[in-house]
Design an enzyme around this catalytic site. Sequence first.
Site, PDB file in Angstrom:
ATOM      1  N   GLU A  43      73.081  94.289  69.837  1.00 18.77           N
ATOM      2  CA  GLU A  43      71.737  93.747  70.049  1.00 18.77           C
ATOM      3  C   GLU A  43      70.836  94.912  70.423  1.00 18.77           C
ATOM      4  O   GLU A  43      71.143  95.676  71.340  1.00 18.77           O
ATOM      5  CB  GLU A  43      71.749  92.668  71.131  1.00 18.77           C
ATOM      6  CG  GLU A  43      72.510  91.418  70.732  1.00 18.77           C
ATOM      7  CD  GLU A  43      71.970  90.745  69.482  1.00 18.77           C
ATOM      8  OE1 GLU A  43      70.744  90.848  69.225  1.00 18.77           O
ATOM      9  OE2 GLU A  43      72.754  90.118  68.749  1.00 18.77           O
ATOM     10  N   CYS A  76      63.875  94.282  75.890  1.00 22.12           N
ATOM     11  CA  CYS A  76      63.890  94.207  74.425  1.00 22.12           C
ATOM     12  C   CYS A  76      63.114  93.006  73.930  1.00 22.12           C
ATOM     13  O   CYS A  76      62.659  92.978  72.782  1.00 22.12           O
ATOM     14  CB  CYS A  76      65.321  94.169  73.905  1.00 22.12           C
ATOM     15  SG  CYS A  76      66.322  92.830  74.582  1.00 22.12           S
TER      16      CYS A  76
END
Length: 483
Positions: free
Chosen positions: A250, A284
């Site tokens: 990720e 993020c």
Amino acid sequence: MTETTDLYIDGEWVSAESGDTFAVENPADTTETVAEYAKGSTEDAERAIAAAADAQADWEAMPAPDRGSILRETAKLLEEQKDELTEQLSHEEGKTLSEASPEVQRAIDIFYYYAEKAADNAGNRKGASGGRTSVYTKREALGVAGLVTPWNYPIAIPAWKIAPALATGNTVVIKPASNAPGPAASIVEALEEAGLPDGVINFVPGSGSDVGGTLTSHEDVDAVSFTGSSEVGHHVYDAATDNMARAQAEMGGKNPAIITDSADVDEAVDIVGAGAFGVTGQACTACSRAIVHTDVYDEFVEGIVEYAESIDIGDGRDDLGMGPHVSQGELESTLEYVDVAANEGATHETGGERLEGDEYDDGYYVSPAVFSDVERDMRIFQEEVFGPVLAVTEVDDFDDAIEAANDSQFGLSSSVVTTDLNEAHEFIERTEAGVAKVNEKTTGLELHVPFGGVKDSSTNTYREQGDAGLDFFTEIKTVYLNT
């Protein structure tokens, strides 16, 4: 003198083979050393992998409810230490206490959740074509899991990787980021106290090239889970899959929030401001782009500038509105993007300055920045900043907004602010992101549902959290039992 936290290998806290250590400084006051850690090497990582491999069969053979009991006890121990863990996280990473405390609670909740889910790691019975044959599936652990975790959520992300890995019978070697390894070490300490057998978890902080490289390419590592930058994530994924390990990564995001002409502008400002400037923009899933309908554009820009300028900034442990960047490198990157945006012709509305003065001189402080008149070909629109910098782009209609939002190599989280239910549903269908939110900030996740991105935000192989976390760490065996 600062006490050194050692490596944890095969049930023992031990010095690094080389004897090397590294210090973690307070990002709010770099004259202060917060903690010191043993610096692992390739040799240390190999020892940890060997210990995990030796322990794996017995750990998987333990009844799943017993594994769950250890995770539950770990959650209780973390809960008892919540205040200390909150302080530790804020001191090492820089988050405000109000941001650190929910993250610690999330880690606690994750361990409670997977403690209960451990017993669900079974399979399914299917109907067979023959009357005397029973057909069913069973889930089995992959083996040794190598976990590489980032500094920006230094307890939540280790928790949501460690807990499902252990619940399903895998053993673990974790390499936390060197900027803030303390919270991950605290999880390991709680697991040890909870009675986790030797070798089942191993803690080896160190460099990405040495420790991380070993974890992602070693033949005895069966699964690799990584969270971090896109550049490193692709390298990790390639190295792991070249060795036939299961891998997930990720990575980055350039998360948009669409503000429609039907939106309540005050609400939109609060949603975007919290998503853009919370945790100093070091997420993020942070909102990096506001894509705003022309009818409400000026009002929104005025509101978001006022929001940014109202944020009080200081030491995270003073619990003001925003803490410092985690490091000099992260601060310099944000300041560089501020210069890039101005040079490309975006209108610099506010912020983006390194803060100075007695309370700021020794810390990595920057004021939250807003740029308006941002065009889609500008770097500030396309590239991840990972700091409190918001790019605002004007669009003529909803279709233009969707097109602009999707005009990115990333696809992690996206949001729309609207009172039109048709727009909300169309956004959900058309947004190119792994997480779609309506009238909510781009940050913030539920622990029992899958999380992950598309495009360059993720390898898009497996999701994390919820049942998806169990899926990643297990393989399916299909059984035909003829009686």
